[in-house]
Design a protein around this motif. Sequence first.
Motif, mmCIF file in Angstrom:
data_model
loop_
_atom_site.group_PDB
_atom_site.id
_atom_site.type_symbol
_atom_site.label_atom_id
_atom_site.label_comp_id
_atom_site.label_asym_id
_atom_site.label_seq_id
_atom_site.Cartn_x
_atom_site.Cartn_y
_atom_site.Cartn_z
ATOM 1 N N ARG A 22 0.987 -1.231 -0.163
ATOM 2 C CA ARG A 22 -0.057 0.188 -0.079
ATOM 3 C C ARG A 22 0.820 1.127 0.028
ATOM 4 N N ASP A 139 -6.958 3.040 12.358
ATOM 5 C CA ASP A 139 -7.728 2.698 10.761
ATOM 6 C C ASP A 139 -8.897 1.658 11.060
ATOM 7 N N SER A 159 -13.466 -9.405 7.978
ATOM 8 C CA SER A 159 -13.177 -8.876 6.810
ATOM 9 C C SER A 159 -11.639 -8.430 6.933
ATOM 10 N N TRP A 160 -10.756 -9.240 6.971
ATOM 11 C CA TRP A 160 -9.524 -8.865 7.355
ATOM 12 C C TRP A 160 -8.912 -7.719 6.239
ATOM 13 N N GLY A 161 -8.078 -6.646 6.802
ATOM 14 C CA GLY A 161 -7.654 -5.510 6.069
ATOM 15 C C GLY A 161 -8.704 -4.630 5.691
ATOM 16 N N SER A 162 -9.886 -4.615 6.550
ATOM 17 C CA SER A 162 -10.757 -3.671 6.144
ATOM 18 C C SER A 162 -10.846 -2.745 7.311
ATOM 19 N N SER A 163 -11.692 -1.571 7.326
ATOM 20 C CA SER A 163 -11.610 -0.524 8.533
ATOM 21 C C SER A 163 -12.876 -1.191 9.554
ATOM 22 N N SER A 164 -13.246 -2.202 9.244
ATOM 23 C CA SER A 164 -14.355 -3.027 10.204
ATOM 24 C C SER A 164 -13.833 -3.846 10.821
#
Length: 209
Positions: A22, A139, A159-164
């Motif tokens: 990223r 984040d 949901s790995w890698g998400s803001s949730s």
Amino acid sequence: MAESVLLQQFAKAPEPGRVKTRMLPRLSAAEACALHSELVLWTCETLLDSRLGNVELWVAGDPSAGLFGECASRGPLSLCRQVGDDLGSRMRHALNDGLNRADRVLLVGSDCPALTGRYLQQALAALDTAEMVLGPALDGGYVLIGARRPVDAVFDGVSWGSSSVLGETMARAGAAGISVAQLLALQDVDRPDDLPHWQGLRQRGRVRR
């Protein structure tokens, strides 16, 4: 008898184009890989300097990478391979493996140089009353997870890698009846906008305790 503590760090082997992606194209693949290596070493030294318990480096990719040898040269640690198909299954395996050998286990990633020995102490103290502790990331994820018993339910369907990630983890803990303590949120170094934070920490130097 004092309770035993185990500190676990997750780290990927340093492969340009496969770590800190990223950060591209702000950094080149080689520069992003160098950043990854710096953060892995920084975090490893933080865990070793804390002297709170045994340290394990759980690696994904080539365990013979020079970076991991450099980590081992900083102090006593064990090298372990990550096991699982996704981040959740890998963390679940590492935590459960650790809880077979220690009363309390803290697991951290290698992306949060703001992590300090004092923060780790706070996480362990939180486990006096909670079954699980989370160190939130700004984040929406988390930089630390700790437990004093298996907490398998919190790793399923996230949901790995998400803001949730943090919210989903808390919801799963609540549904499973797992008591959770949250620490103050810290900043990861994942994106180009995070680079000034990392540069500032490097200039000020490590908080040793």
